[in-house]
Design an enzyme around this catalytic site. Structure first.
Site, short mmCIF file in Angstrom:
data_model
loop_
_atom_site.label_atom_id
_atom_site.label_comp_id
_atom_site.label_asym_id
_atom_site.label_seq_id
_atom_site.Cartn_x
_atom_site.Cartn_y
_atom_site.Cartn_z
N GLY A 99 42.72 42.58 38.88
CA GLY A 99 41.93 42.42 37.68
C GLY A 99 42.59 42.92 36.41
N THR A 157 37.02 38.85 46.15
CA THR A 157 35.99 38.46 45.19
C THR A 157 35.54 37.02 45.44
OG1 THR A 157 36.89 39.92 43.53
CG2 THR A 157 35.82 37.95 42.70
N VAL A 204 36.58 49.33 36.40
CA VAL A 204 35.97 48.00 36.34
C VAL A 204 37.09 46.99 36.14
CG1 VAL A 204 34.42 46.50 35.02
CG2 VAL A 204 33.78 48.88 35.43
N GLY A 205 37.04 45.91 36.90
CA GLY A 205 38.11 44.91 36.83
C GLY A 205 37.77 43.76 35.91
N ASP A 206 38.38 42.61 36.18
CA ASP A 206 38.20 41.44 35.32
C ASP A 206 36.90 40.69 35.57
OD1 ASP A 206 39.27 40.84 37.92
OD2 ASP A 206 39.61 38.79 37.25
N THR A 261 40.20 35.42 40.70
CA THR A 261 40.30 36.50 41.69
C THR A 261 41.73 37.01 41.73
OG1 THR A 261 40.07 37.11 44.01
CG2 THR A 261 40.62 34.80 43.57
N GLY A 262 41.88 38.31 41.85
CA GLY A 262 43.23 38.87 41.90
C GLY A 262 43.25 40.26 41.31
N1 ASP Z 1 39.55 40.59 40.53
C1 ASP Z 1 38.85 41.61 41.27
C2 ASP Z 1 39.01 42.92 40.55
O1 ASP Z 1 40.08 43.19 40.06
C3 ASP Z 1 39.35 41.79 42.66
C4 ASP Z 1 39.35 40.55 43.50
O2 ASP Z 1 39.58 39.46 42.99
O3 ASP Z 1 39.13 40.66 44.71
O4 ASP Z 1 38.07 43.69 40.54
#
Ligand code: ASP
Length: 359
Positions: A281, A228, A257-259, A278-279
């Protein structure tokens, strides 16, 4: 993780109490703390298990060059008196168009072989925000999030409705073949095979299979949940904006759907604090990571300490990833992974570009 915070038993409860108090007192946006004409910017391009010696020199150079170029674009806008909103959008455009990053053009694939983008943007001065989830055909999801904020009465739009709104706003549409990159496709194929799911057909319009450099594939396997991109910018007028855009997680299922588009989880901006995350989510959502950092910093905790504290809490619930932030105009980053693609600069400082946690 940058700082060792020596947390003592019971302190977590005290933090939660302080957070509740901060939540109540933070209900109305306060005046901006930054009005000295200075500007700052911080960018991330994802976090994960990124270790020296496991990344080949060409790949490392490509990431550093991409981060420097994006930083330079943001610096030009902000040093030239441009707005934080434009800086966040323009820098995000560059990274969304760069297949190195999991956003826009380089997005990861769902287990069905589609690309579904999420993005959000938030402005600190009036706490206005816009977000989109599960968008399959817009070239720049960050611009769609901005349009939701500026030209709709809503905060979040999803899927086909969001695409219809993109048409109304005259935003550039693309088809799924636009997003095709062999490395992302192969990363998804590996993931669905490991999950015992059928491998989807290659998307219509995708080129014939081609070899992917081994170094790249190794990185993909290790960072498959991350990549991300996010930008936080403070302009000379004191406006602070945070934005985040992503393809989500490799082989995600069921319209996940993530964070990233969740205001307060992946993106937040209020008063003099802006955060992009990022991480994994799911964990960032449970902990409201981005808002939590800002609220903690409002209790008087130093910005870096607030970020480190929340990343510790993320570790406690077994989430992983990182954040970048501007708090009181100062760039802050924190992670519990071994690397995070990141870059920052302030009006009176030199550019900083880094990947590994010890840089
Ligand atoms: N945080 C993003 C998600 O969970 C993924 C990412 O950070 O690459 O959708």
């Amino acid at each position: 993780m940058r700082a060792n915070d020596n947390r003592i038993p019971g302190e977590t409860i005290m933090i939660r109490t302080a957070l509740a108090a901060a939540l109540m007192s933070a209900a109305a946006p306060a005046a901006l703390a930054q009005d000295d004409g200075g500007w700052s910017i911080i960018i991330h391009g994802g976090a994960g298990v990124i270790e020296r010696g496991q990344m080949d020199a060409d790949t490392e150079a490509a990431y550093r060059e991409a981060l420097s170029g994006a930083l330079e674009a943001g610096r030009e806008i902000l040093a030239g008196g441009g707005s934080a909103m434009d800086a966040v959008e323009q820098v995000a455009w560059i990274l969304e168009d760069d297949p190195l990053f999991n956003a826009g053009r380089g997005s990861v694939y769902t287990s069905e072989g589609t690309v579904e983008n999420d993005a959000s943007i938030m402005r600190a001065s009036d706490m206005q925000a816009g977000a989109v989830g599960g968008v399959m055909n817009v070239r720049h999801p960050i611009s769609l999030a901005r349009a939701v904020m500026e030209h709709s009465p809503h905060v979040m739009l999803i899927a086909d409705g969001a695409s219809a709104f993109a048409d109304e706003q005259g935003l550039e549409r693309v088809d799924q073949a636009f997003y095709f990159t062999e490395r992302r496709w192969q990363a998804m194929v590996r993931a669905v095979e490991a999950m015992g799911l059928p491998v989807p057909e290659r998307p219509e319009g995708a080129p014939e299979p081609e070899p992917v450099r081994e170094g790249m594939l190794d990185i993909l396997d290790r960072e498959k949940r991350f990549g991300t991109i996010g930008v936080v910018a403070l302009d000379q007028s004191g406006e602070l904006v945070a934005g985040t855009t992503t393809g989500g997680t490799t082989a995600k299922r069921w319209g996940r759907v993530g964070d990233t588009p969740i205001i307060g989880a992946g993106t937040y901006a209020a008063n003099d604090c802006g955060v992009s995350a990022t991480g994994t989510g799911e964990y960032f959502i449970r902990l409201s990571v981005a808002a939590r950092i800002c609220l903690l910093s409002e209790t008087g905790l130093d910005g870096q300490a607030a970020a480190d504290r929340v990343m510790d809490e993320l570790t406690d619930i077994e989430g992983d990833g990182g954040i970048v932030a501007l708090i009181g105009g100062q760039p802050v980053w924190s992670m519990n992974t071994s690397g995070m693609y990141r870059a920052s600069q302030t009006h009176d400082g030199e550019p900083y570009v880094a990947i590994f946690d010890d840089e």
